[in-house]
Design a protein around this motif. Structure first.
Motif, PDB file in Angstrom:
ATOM      1  N   ALA A  16       0.811  -1.214   0.000  1.00  0.00           N
ATOM      2  CA  ALA A  16       0.000   0.000   0.000  1.00  0.00           C
ATOM      3  C   ALA A  16       0.845   1.265   0.000  1.00  0.00           C
ATOM      4  CB  ALA A  16      -0.932  -0.008   1.217  1.00  0.00           C
ATOM      5  N   ILE A  17       1.888   1.300   0.832  1.00  0.00           N
ATOM      6  CA  ILE A  17       2.687   2.531   0.930  1.00  0.00           C
ATOM      7  C   ILE A  17       3.438   2.817  -0.376  1.00  0.00           C
ATOM      8  CG2 ILE A  17       4.623   3.623   2.135  1.00  0.00           C
ATOM      9  CD1 ILE A  17       3.650   2.302   4.705  1.00  0.00           C
ATOM     10  N   PRO A  18       4.141   1.836  -0.963  1.00  0.00           N
ATOM     11  CA  PRO A  18       4.782   2.121  -2.260  1.00  0.00           C
ATOM     12  C   PRO A  18       3.769   2.435  -3.366  1.00  0.00           C
ATOM     13  CG  PRO A  18       5.743   0.161  -1.260  1.00  0.00           C
ATOM     14  CD  PRO A  18       4.536   0.499  -0.463  1.00  0.00           C
ATOM     15  N   MET A  19       2.602   1.775  -3.351  1.00  0.00           N
ATOM     16  CA  MET A  19       1.579   2.032  -4.365  1.00  0.00           C
ATOM     17  C   MET A  19       1.051   3.458  -4.248  1.00  0.00           C
ATOM     18  SD  MET A  19      -2.084   0.107  -5.017  1.00  0.00           S
ATOM     19  CE  MET A  19      -1.337  -1.496  -5.210  1.00  0.00           C
ATOM     20  N   ALA A  20       0.754   3.871  -3.011  1.00  0.00           N
ATOM     21  CA  ALA A  20       0.259   5.239  -2.802  1.00  0.00           C
ATOM     22  C   ALA A  20       1.324   6.255  -3.205  1.00  0.00           C
ATOM     23  CB  ALA A  20      -0.133   5.425  -1.333  1.00  0.00           C
ATOM     24  N   HIS A  21       2.587   5.965  -2.881  1.00  0.00           N
ATOM     25  CA  HIS A  21       3.683   6.884  -3.215  1.00  0.00           C
ATOM     26  C   HIS A  21       3.868   6.986  -4.732  1.00  0.00           C
ATOM     27  CE1 HIS A  21       7.425   9.039  -2.821  1.00  0.00           C
ATOM     28  NE2 HIS A  21       8.086   8.099  -3.503  1.00  0.00           N
ATOM     29  N   ALA A  22       3.778   5.850  -5.421  1.00  0.00           N
ATOM     30  CA  ALA A  22       4.019   5.828  -6.872  1.00  0.00           C
ATOM     31  C   ALA A  22       2.867   6.440  -7.662  1.00  0.00           C
ATOM     32  CB  ALA A  22       4.256   4.393  -7.331  1.00  0.00           C
ATOM     33  N   LEU A  23       1.635   6.225  -7.211  1.00  0.00           N
ATOM     34  CA  LEU A  23       0.455   6.679  -7.954  1.00  0.00           C
ATOM     35  C   LEU A  23      -0.086   8.026  -7.477  1.00  0.00           C
ATOM     36  CD1 LEU A  23      -1.480   3.281  -8.215  1.00  0.00           C
ATOM     37  CD2 LEU A  23      -0.034   4.366  -9.941  1.00  0.00           C
TER      38      LEU A  23
END
Length: 473
Positions: free
Chosen positions: A361-368
């Motif tokens: 979730a954290i990398p996904m939120a950061h990337a998107l």
């Protein structure tokens, strides 16, 4: 499936690689031992008759269904330091009173379950908070984000829509009396007939008999052991840093066992001194109490084993793979919430769900470019909701035991209430994808306030919570 559809090999493997392994796990085995101590404590309190005397004593103060539900809710907020101990401390204490005031065991189990994990997940300085912050900080360091775990946890609290919505729903229903679905039927039955359970129900433990009052039994035989229980717990935990430092799980559970044992021995000594029973009779009460938890121990071991099988099948990874690919940033919080709910419901573990989804979730939120706090809140809310509803979750099982409720009846009555709060949370997480503000908690709470009477009108009715039961002389 894991054994090529060979039933003989499957059973052998299930026993050897799952039941034995789960029962021998450090955390699991300590919880099983703690349950034995709790069973002995509950057995002594139950059979002494002190719980029945206590119920009669407080009946003139807590004399309506509304007041009783609010007291259980408030007591659940106070015992914020343990999700597993919460229902087992409060259930036996309040079950005689809720029976007396015609509150169903299903409602008591829901109150206990809904003040266990939903309270713990909001506190940063207990095991739940420490664990969650550890998962977050690991991802922050990997992504080189200039964020601190404690500050982030505090900022995420307003985005924990499910936990807060659940905690708000309980006093709302207590005050207004709106019930729906299976809980409406259970409450209607108890109000009209006085029967706390369905005739065919199989409670997870024997109930405290409110009509069984031994000669010489006093309310102090319940109050003093409970006071000693809390004094022992805090007396042993404060010197090791509680509540400001992380306390090892083994230390916490050993303190609980110590407190339960001292409380039980205090009750035994008081009974013997007051000549309520002999020393041998009181020890028999303790042993009988330990025997009464054997069934719940079996449920816990099988639940853990089933969750382990689901992990071996790759259930969680499969669910995550369904959501992989390019998705718009605004849908990320809602998508994470649904994914977390499915994983935790299938595995019966909110902590396992956090460990699976936080690194995604954290990398996904950061990337998107998705809202970070809302995405982390969605991990916690999704994991909590699925765990809250899962029949193989340990807190669900322990709540059934604490309330002396049929486990499946607890699951069936709690699920519609949890689903309603989850629906309000999902709508709010969709909005959070566009409006990144902690003020969204008011939207989530507002939806719960609107949905409770709406669902009651559609699937139930309003029941009076002002019913008074005359105090027995």
């Amino acid at each position: 499936m894991l054994c090529g559809w060979n039933p003989i090999l499957a059973l052998q493997t299930f026993i050897k690689d799952y039941i034995f392994v789960q029962a021998a796990d450090g955390y699991n085995s300590s919880l099983l031992v703690m349950m034995i101590f709790i069973g002995g404590f509950v057995g002594v309190i139950t059979h002494s008759g002190s719980a029945a005397v206590f119920a009669n004593k407080v009946a003139h103060l807590i004399n309506t269904r509304c007041k009783a539900q609010l007291v259980v809710w408030f007591a659940g907020l106070v015992i914020f330091f343990t999700d597993s101990g919460n229902p087992l401390i409060l259930g036996p204490a309040f079950q005689p009173l809720t029976d007396k005031l015609r509150i169903s065991r299903e409602k008591l189990a829901w109150l206990l379950d809904s003040t266990a994990s939903p309270v713990c997940i909001l506190i940063p300085f207990i095991g739940w908070g420490i664990y969650i912050m550890g998962l977050m900080q690991k991802e922050f360091d990997a992504l080189k984000l200039p964020l601190q775990d404690f500050d982030t946890f505090v900022n995420v609290i307003p985005f924990q829509f499910y936990a807060i919505g659940t905690l708000i729903m309980m006093p709302l229903i207590a005050f207004l009396g709106y019930e729906f679905s299976a809980m409406y039927k259970a409450e209607k039955r108890t109000i009209e007939t006085g029967q706390p359970l369905w005739p065919e129900a199989k409670p997870a433990r024997p109930a405290v008999d409110i009509t069984e009052i031994h000669k010489g039994a006093t309310a102090s035989m319940m109050v003093v052991p409970l006071v000693l229980l809390f004094l022992c717990i805090f007396g042993l935990l404060v010197p090791v840093g509680f509540p400001f430092k992380k306390v090892p799980g083994a230390v916490l559970r050993s303190a609980l066992c110590f407190g339960y044992f001292v409380g039980a021995m205090a009750c035994i000594l008081m009974m013997v001194k007051a000549k309520v029973c002999t020393l041998s009779e009181s020890f028999k009460m303790y042993i009988d109490g330990t025997k009464e938890v054997v069934f719940i121990l079996m449920i816990l071991v099988f639940a853990w084993s089933l969750g382990s099988v689901c992990k071996a099948l790759g259930t969680a990874q499969y669910i995550v793979s369904l959501t992989s690919g390019s998705v718009p940033g605004w849908i990320v919080p809602a998508l994470i919430f649904v994914t977390g709910a499915l994983i935790s419901f299938a595995t019966g573990s909110s902590w396992g769900t956090f460990a699976i989804l936080m690194p995604l979730a954290i990398p996904m939120a950061h990337a998107l470019g998705a809202p970070l706090y809302a995405s982390i809140g969605a991990v916690l809310s999704g994991g909590l909701f699925g765990d809250h509803c899962s029949p193989i979750s340990d807190t669900t099982v322990l709540s059934s035991m604490g309330a002396a409720c049929d486990h499946l009846d607890h699951v069936k009555t709690q699920f519609p209430y949890a689903l309603m709060v989850a629906f309000a949370s999902l709508i709010t997480y969709v909005v959070a994808g566009f409006v990144n503000s902690p003020a969204l908690i008011f939207l989530a709470v507002g939806l719960v306030v609107v949905f409770v009477p709406l669902f009651s009108k559609m699937f139930g009715a309003r029941l009076s919570n002002k019913i008074e039961i005359a105090e027995e002389k």
